[in-house]
Design an enzyme around this catalytic site. Structure first.
Site, PDB file in Angstrom:
ATOM      1  N   HIS A  81       0.807  -1.229   0.000  1.00 19.45           N
ATOM      2  CA  HIS A  81       0.000   0.000   0.000  1.00 19.45           C
ATOM      3  C   HIS A  81       0.833   1.267   0.000  1.00 19.45           C
ATOM      4  O   HIS A  81       0.308   2.350  -0.240  1.00 19.45           O
ATOM      5  CB  HIS A  81      -0.916   0.000   1.229  1.00 19.45           C
ATOM      6  CG  HIS A  81      -1.586  -1.313   1.449  1.00 19.45           C
ATOM      7  ND1 HIS A  81      -1.095  -2.278   2.304  1.00 19.45           N
ATOM      8  CD2 HIS A  81      -2.682  -1.845   0.872  1.00 19.45           C
ATOM      9  CE1 HIS A  81      -1.877  -3.343   2.264  1.00 19.45           C
ATOM     10  NE2 HIS A  81      -2.838  -3.113   1.402  1.00 19.45           N
ATOM     11  N   GLU A 133      -3.068   3.334   1.914  1.00 20.94           N
ATOM     12  CA  GLU A 133      -2.528   3.961   0.687  1.00 20.94           C
ATOM     13  C   GLU A 133      -2.725   5.474   0.725  1.00 20.94           C
ATOM     14  O   GLU A 133      -1.852   6.234   0.287  1.00 20.94           O
ATOM     15  CB  GLU A 133      -3.205   3.367  -0.558  1.00 20.94           C
ATOM     16  CG  GLU A 133      -2.612   3.939  -1.849  1.00 20.94           C
ATOM     17  CD  GLU A 133      -3.333   3.488  -3.105  1.00 20.94           C
ATOM     18  OE1 GLU A 133      -3.812   2.337  -3.150  1.00 20.94           O
ATOM     19  OE2 GLU A 133      -3.415   4.301  -4.041  1.00 20.94           O
ATOM     20  N   THR A 172      -5.490   4.132  -5.989  1.00 18.17           N
ATOM     21  CA  THR A 172      -5.444   3.209  -7.129  1.00 18.17           C
ATOM     22  C   THR A 172      -6.622   2.237  -7.177  1.00 18.17           C
ATOM     23  O   THR A 172      -6.839   1.587  -8.200  1.00 18.17           O
ATOM     24  CB  THR A 172      -4.161   2.364  -7.075  1.00 18.17           C
ATOM     25  OG1 THR A 172      -4.120   1.694  -5.811  1.00 18.17           O
ATOM     26  CG2 THR A 172      -2.929   3.203  -7.265  1.00 18.17           C
ATOM     27  N   CYS A 202      -5.734   1.695 -10.961  1.00 14.72           N
ATOM     28  CA  CYS A 202      -4.793   0.821 -11.669  1.00 14.72           C
ATOM     29  C   CYS A 202      -5.524  -0.132 -12.622  1.00 14.72           C
ATOM     30  O   CYS A 202      -6.742  -0.313 -12.541  1.00 14.72           O
ATOM     31  CB  CYS A 202      -3.941   0.050 -10.668  1.00 14.72           C
ATOM     32  SG  CYS A 202      -4.827  -1.288  -9.886  1.00 14.72           S
ATOM     33  N   SER A 230     -10.180  -4.518   2.483  1.00 14.28           N
ATOM     34  CA  SER A 230      -9.603  -4.430   1.138  1.00 14.28           C
ATOM     35  C   SER A 230     -10.451  -3.479   0.304  1.00 14.28           C
ATOM     36  O   SER A 230     -11.606  -3.777  -0.017  1.00 14.28           O
ATOM     37  CB  SER A 230      -9.580  -5.824   0.503  1.00 14.28           C
ATOM     38  OG  SER A 230      -9.485  -5.717  -0.897  1.00 14.28           O
ATOM     39  N   SER A 231      -9.874  -2.335  -0.049  1.00 17.55           N
ATOM     40  CA  SER A 231     -10.626  -1.303  -0.775  1.00 17.55           C
ATOM     41  C   SER A 231     -11.139  -1.832  -2.109  1.00 17.55           C
ATOM     42  O   SER A 231     -12.316  -1.676  -2.449  1.00 17.55           O
ATOM     43  CB  SER A 231      -9.727  -0.083  -0.995  1.00 17.55           C
ATOM     44  OG  SER A 231     -10.309   0.811  -1.888  1.00 17.55           O
ATOM     45  N   ASN A 232     -10.270  -2.497  -2.882  1.00 15.35           N
ATOM     46  CA  ASN A 232     -10.715  -2.909  -4.218  1.00 15.35           C
ATOM     47  C   ASN A 232     -11.813  -3.969  -4.129  1.00 15.35           C
ATOM     48  O   ASN A 232     -12.692  -4.034  -4.977  1.00 15.35           O
ATOM     49  CB  ASN A 232      -9.524  -3.332  -5.081  1.00 15.35           C
ATOM     50  CG  ASN A 232      -9.034  -4.721  -4.776  1.00 15.35           C
ATOM     51  OD1 ASN A 232      -9.523  -5.684  -5.334  1.00 15.35           O
ATOM     52  ND2 ASN A 232      -8.073  -4.847  -3.869  1.00 15.35           N
TER      53      ASN A 232
HETATM   54  S1  SF4 Z   1      -4.496  -3.272  -6.888  1.00 12.25           S
HETATM   55 FE1  SF4 Z   1      -3.334  -2.107  -8.418  1.00 12.25          FE
HETATM   56  S2  SF4 Z   1      -2.167  -0.584  -7.244  1.00 12.25           S
HETATM   57 FE2  SF4 Z   1      -2.902  -2.143  -5.778  1.00 12.25          FE
HETATM   58  S3  SF4 Z   1      -1.217  -3.604  -5.642  1.00 12.25           S
HETATM   59 FE3  SF4 Z   1      -2.573  -4.350  -7.269  1.00 12.25          FE
HETATM   60  S4  SF4 Z   1      -1.716  -3.477  -9.190  1.00 12.25           S
HETATM   61 FE4  SF4 Z   1      -0.851  -2.341  -7.462  1.00 12.25          FE
END
Ligand code: SF4
Length: 321
Positions: A81, A133, A172, A202, A230-232
């Protein structure tokens, strides 16, 4: 034995590990091989309990702050991060042997923020308060140099010192759609604002969200495998809901399936956040296969071939073998 009801599983592709996560986990594994335990890791190397526990079992010691680490020659790894500037500064003062596993795509955002600041621009960071991050990106510059904007309302209220000297960067792992609304509003209000050619979201975040947008409208329910911090992964659940899936849940593994929620379904979408290992997806499919006659298809939104080399010291140790 009663016949099992049919269940069509649509697997999102891509899903799970991204190049930054692979590099971060490999960095810890490699450091354990080369230097032996303990290897200190500041913050969860990636936001996944399964990954953290398996590295802990091999000798990784996870801490939140460097102050928790005794004086040592052992490697100290920074998580994917990224960290505020104060962290490597403290490590240097204490002569620590640092291996920086910050994802290169996060480092790119750090450098963008620095360049904007050097050019005299006030910086807006689009992101979520409290995420490491965001702390790392804000901490590249002195306090007050970066303003965090989390929502469209924040963007509507933001009052810059000089609207002609303004730039934005983003976290990201945000929602692509939410972020473009925020950025559009900033651009409308401040036509001279400078930003990246494409947002800083990203490739892995973008591709995983695209795959969910394809699958979610076709299924009765959707499972996102990932950690609550976990944001994503959180964004994938939101994207599934907005794309028309009435039941979207974020779970860490098969043991968290609430079977009452998945009683009367005939189709199920599955994806995994960028820090969730594939074995957790396999376990979930196996758990459904005990109750349903499962058929599995993959829905692909993009091919990924991104690879990031290990931090230099670890690359050199590999070359020396
Ligand atoms: S989600 Fe994107 S910014 Fe985060 S670690 Fe994976 S590739 Fe890198």
């Amino acid at each position: 034995m009663a016949q099992k009801p049919p269940l069509k599983v649509l697997l999102c592709s891509p899903r799970g590990f991204c190049a930054g996560v692979v590099r971060a986990i490999d960095s810890v594994e490699r450091a354990l091989q080369v230097y032996g335990p303990p290897v200190y890791v500041r913050h969860e190397i990636v936001h996944n309990r399964f990954v953290v526990e398996s590295l802990r079992a091999k000798g990784a010691v996870f801490v939140e702050e460097l102050s928790e680490i005794p004086d040592t020659d052992a490697p100290v790894i920074f998580s994917a991060h990224g960290v505020a500037k104060a962290v490597p500064d403290e490590a240097a003062r204490r002569n620590m042997f640092v291996l920086d596993a910050t994802c290169p795509l996060v480092t790119k955002v750090h450098r963008e923020a620095e360049i904007h600041s050097r050019r005299g621009r006030e910086i807006v960071l689009v992101g979520h308060a409290g995420h490491p991050e965001v702390a790392g990106t804000m901490g590249q510059l002195p306090a007050g140099a970066v303003t965090l904007v989390e929502t469209v309302d924040d963007a509507a209220r933001f009052a810059p010192k000089d609207p002609r000297k303004l730039a934005y960067v983003t976290q990201t792992t945000l929602s692509v759609d939410d972020t473009s609304q925020i950025v559009e509003l900033l651009k409308r209000r401040f036509p001279e604002i400078v930003g990246p050619h494409k947002e800083d979201i990203c490739y892995a975040t973008t591709n995983r969200q695209d795959a969910v947008k394809r699958v979610a409208p076709q299924v009765d329910a959707m499972i996102v495998v990932g950690a609550p911090n976990s944001s994503n992964s959180q964004r994938l659940k939101e994207v599934a809901e907005r794309a028309g899936c009435r039941r979207a849940v974020l779970i860490q593994g098969a043991n968290e399936i609430d079977w009452a929620e998945f009683g009367a379904i005939s189709s199920l979408g599955i994806t995994a956040g960028a820090s969730a290992p594939e074995v957790l997806v396999e376990d979930i499919i196996a758990a459904f296969a005990e109750r349903y006659d499962v058929s599995v298809d993959t829905v692909s939104a993009a091919e990924e071939a991104v690879f990031f080399p290990l931090p230099r010291a670890l690359r050199e140790s590999q070359a020396a073998e």
